[in-house]
Design a protein around this motif. Structure first.
Motif, short mmCIF file in Angstrom:
data_model
loop_
_atom_site.label_atom_id
_atom_site.label_comp_id
_atom_site.label_asym_id
_atom_site.label_seq_id
_atom_site.Cartn_x
_atom_site.Cartn_y
_atom_site.Cartn_z
N GLU A 41 0.85 -1.19 0.00
CA GLU A 41 0.00 0.00 0.00
C GLU A 41 0.88 1.23 0.00
O GLU A 41 1.58 1.52 0.96
N ASN A 42 0.86 1.95 -1.11
CA ASN A 42 1.59 3.21 -1.21
C ASN A 42 0.84 4.07 -2.22
O ASN A 42 1.08 3.97 -3.43
N PRO A 43 -0.10 4.90 -1.75
CA PRO A 43 -0.95 5.68 -2.66
C PRO A 43 -0.14 6.43 -3.72
O PRO A 43 0.91 7.01 -3.44
N GLY A 44 -0.66 6.39 -4.93
CA GLY A 44 0.03 7.01 -6.04
C GLY A 44 0.94 6.06 -6.77
O GLY A 44 1.19 6.21 -7.96
N PHE A 45 1.44 5.05 -6.06
CA PHE A 45 2.38 4.08 -6.65
C PHE A 45 1.75 2.70 -6.80
O PHE A 45 1.84 2.08 -7.85
N PHE A 171 10.27 -0.20 11.31
CA PHE A 171 9.16 -1.11 11.03
C PHE A 171 9.40 -1.79 9.70
O PHE A 171 10.10 -1.26 8.83
N ASP A 172 8.80 -2.96 9.52
CA ASP A 172 8.95 -3.69 8.26
C ASP A 172 8.06 -3.12 7.16
O ASP A 172 8.41 -3.18 5.98
N LYS A 173 6.89 -2.59 7.54
CA LYS A 173 5.91 -2.15 6.55
C LYS A 173 5.65 -0.65 6.65
O LYS A 173 5.55 -0.10 7.75
N GLN A 174 5.54 -0.02 5.49
CA GLN A 174 5.34 1.42 5.44
C GLN A 174 4.07 1.88 6.15
O GLN A 174 4.09 2.91 6.84
N PRO A 175 2.95 1.16 6.03
CA PRO A 175 1.75 1.60 6.77
C PRO A 175 1.99 1.67 8.28
O PRO A 175 1.42 2.53 8.96
N ASP A 176 2.83 0.78 8.79
CA ASP A 176 3.13 0.80 10.23
C ASP A 176 3.98 2.01 10.60
O ASP A 176 3.84 2.57 11.69
N VAL A 177 4.86 2.40 9.68
CA VAL A 177 5.66 3.62 9.90
C VAL A 177 4.74 4.83 9.99
O VAL A 177 4.85 5.66 10.91
N ARG A 178 3.81 4.91 9.04
CA ARG A 178 2.89 6.05 9.02
C ARG A 178 2.05 6.10 10.29
O ARG A 178 1.89 7.17 10.90
N LEU A 196 6.62 10.22 1.07
CA LEU A 196 6.09 11.05 2.16
C LEU A 196 4.77 11.69 1.74
O LEU A 196 3.81 11.75 2.52
N ALA A 197 4.74 12.18 0.50
CA ALA A 197 3.50 12.78 0.00
C ALA A 197 2.38 11.75 -0.03
O ALA A 197 1.23 12.04 0.31
N ALA A 198 2.73 10.51 -0.41
CA ALA A 198 1.73 9.45 -0.46
C ALA A 198 1.21 9.12 0.94
O ALA A 198 0.00 9.01 1.16
N GLN A 199 2.12 8.97 1.88
CA GLN A 199 1.72 8.62 3.24
C GLN A 199 0.97 9.77 3.92
O GLN A 199 0.03 9.55 4.68
N ARG A 200 1.37 10.99 3.65
CA ARG A 200 0.67 12.15 4.22
C ARG A 200 -0.78 12.19 3.76
O ARG A 200 -1.68 12.57 4.54
N SER A 201 -1.02 11.77 2.53
CA SER A 201 -2.38 11.81 1.99
C SER A 201 -3.32 10.87 2.75
O SER A 201 -4.54 11.00 2.68
N THR A 311 -3.64 15.30 -8.00
CA THR A 311 -3.86 14.09 -7.20
C THR A 311 -3.62 14.43 -5.73
O THR A 311 -3.10 15.51 -5.41
N PRO A 312 -3.95 13.54 -4.82
CA PRO A 312 -3.68 13.80 -3.39
C PRO A 312 -2.20 14.01 -3.09
O PRO A 312 -1.86 14.65 -2.09
N LEU A 313 -1.29 13.51 -3.96
CA LEU A 313 0.14 13.68 -3.69
C LEU A 313 0.64 15.08 -4.06
O LEU A 313 1.63 15.56 -3.52
N ARG A 314 -0.01 15.70 -5.08
CA ARG A 314 0.28 17.08 -5.48
C ARG A 314 1.76 17.32 -5.83
O ARG A 314 2.35 18.33 -5.46
N LEU A 315 2.36 16.38 -6.57
CA LEU A 315 3.76 16.52 -6.92
C LEU A 315 3.94 17.26 -8.25
O LEU A 315 3.24 16.99 -9.23
N GLU A 316 4.87 18.20 -8.28
CA GLU A 316 5.27 18.86 -9.51
C GLU A 316 6.16 17.92 -10.32
O GLU A 316 6.79 17.01 -9.76
N ARG A 317 6.25 18.15 -11.62
CA ARG A 317 7.10 17.30 -12.45
C ARG A 317 8.58 17.46 -12.09
O ARG A 317 9.31 16.48 -11.99
#
Length: 335
Positions: A41-45, A171-178, A196-201, A311-317
């Motif tokens: 689970e990594n929103p945007g990816f 932590f082993d898993k990113q959701p647990d870090v968040r 970070l942008a994905a997890q913040r969303s 998108t929720p990540l709001r990343l510039e190119r």
């Protein structure tokens, strides 16, 4: 006599190894689907949409390779620790999971990185209420991070270089870090800025967190294949490069059929399989490039759909703009 026998054994080993590692396309075609490793689970990816379909930036490159080989795609969600062993063991055919290209990974693990699909860098996220505005103010901080990635080493290097101390919470898993960061178990959340942008969303109050301006590392992210299967590596590379070249040439999922029929540009004709045998030389059919673009669009489409400013990540190119727009996205010539 002994020398001749030794040479014969070496040749036999090389030929056996070549056969063993040169069958990914054959295996995928015979199986009828591509086994692609990606995030849990990594929103945007890579994440599941409301219908249970896996979507995202990394997922789209899995889909592109599936379209190139004209098969379905089955996804294997993997943690950072699991991802490289899964590819080494043959559990998956392709790894598309925000994996940083490093010298040791590319030369010492029996793996080959293909094309950088995202130029990123590791960042640091904190709560606005802490009043921290730059990384130099983080001496003594507690930092939540994921193990099994370059993240740990980058943080250690950065803090040592700047004569600062920190306490890691791993932590082993990113959701647990968040979740740990969001519930206050640590002061800082660190991973690639896009991550970070994905997890913040996903946080309860995303607006209460800021990503500090400093990048503490370079993180060129690329899909990975097993070393030794040159044909498969080339298929993945040129599939990715096609999406990049398509953006440069103005080719989209909506107009690719028309472009294939009407273009007078010799390179576009070769790119899209209208003339020449570029795609057949890879072991694919001549319709592969049109199928790829109709499935995922061009690189710009992939970026904006999953990571862009709307998108929720709001990343510039940024660095991920085309080379003729000040970025680093650049496809070799199709000839």
């Amino acid at each position: 006599m002994r020398t001749t026998r030794t040479l014969a054994l070496v040749l036999a080993f090389v030929l056996t190894a070549s056969c063993a590692f040169a069958s990914t396309l054959e295996d995928v075609t015979k199986r009828g689907y591509l086994k692609c490793g990606t995030h849990i689970e990594n929103p945007g990816f890579s994440a599941l949409d409301s219908s249970g379909n896996r979507i995202g930036f990394d997922v789209d490159f899995c889909r592109a390779v599936g379209a190139a080989t004209n098969v379905d795609v089955k996804y294997t969600p993997l943690t950072s620790k699991e991802r490289l062993p899964a590819l080494q063991s043959g559990e998956i055919d392709l790894l598309s999971r925000t994996t940083t290209l490093t010298m040791s990974r590319d030369t010492n693990l029996g793996l080959d990185f293909t094309v950088v699909t995202l130029y990123d860098g590791q960042g640091l996220m904190v709560r606005k209420e802490l009043g921290i505005t730059k990384a130099s103010e983080l001496d003594g901080a507690t930092i939540c991070l994921q193990t099994g990635s370059t993240t740990e080493l980058n943080v250690a290097d950065y803090f040592r270089k700047h004569n600062m101390k920190f306490t890691p919470v791993v932590f082993d898993k990113q959701p647990d870090v968040r979740k740990a960061y969001d519930t206050g178990r640590c002061d800082v959340h660190t991973t690639d800025v896009s991550g970070l942008a994905a997890q913040r969303s996903l946080m309860e109050k995303p607006e209460e967190h800021i990503i500090l301006p400093e990048l503490i590392s370079k993180e060129p992210l690329a899909p990975v294949v097993r070393h030794g299967d040159n044909q498969w590596g080339d298929i993945v590379r040129w599939t990715i490069w096609l999406t990049m070249a398509a953006e440069e040439k103005g080719i989209t999922a909506d107009n690719v059929d028309k472009m294939a029929k009407e273009t007078k540009d010799p390179e576009v004709q070769r790119m899209l399989g209208v003339t020449g045998t570029l795609w057949q030389n890879l072991g694919l059919d001549k319709d592969a490039p049109v199928r790829i673009i109709k499935t995922v669009g061009n690189y710009g489409d992939i970026f904006e759909r999953n990571l862009g400013v709307n998108t929720p990540l709001r990343l510039e190119r940024g660095y991920n703009s085309q080379w003729n727009e000040g970025g680093l996205i650049y496809a070799p010539p199709f000839r």
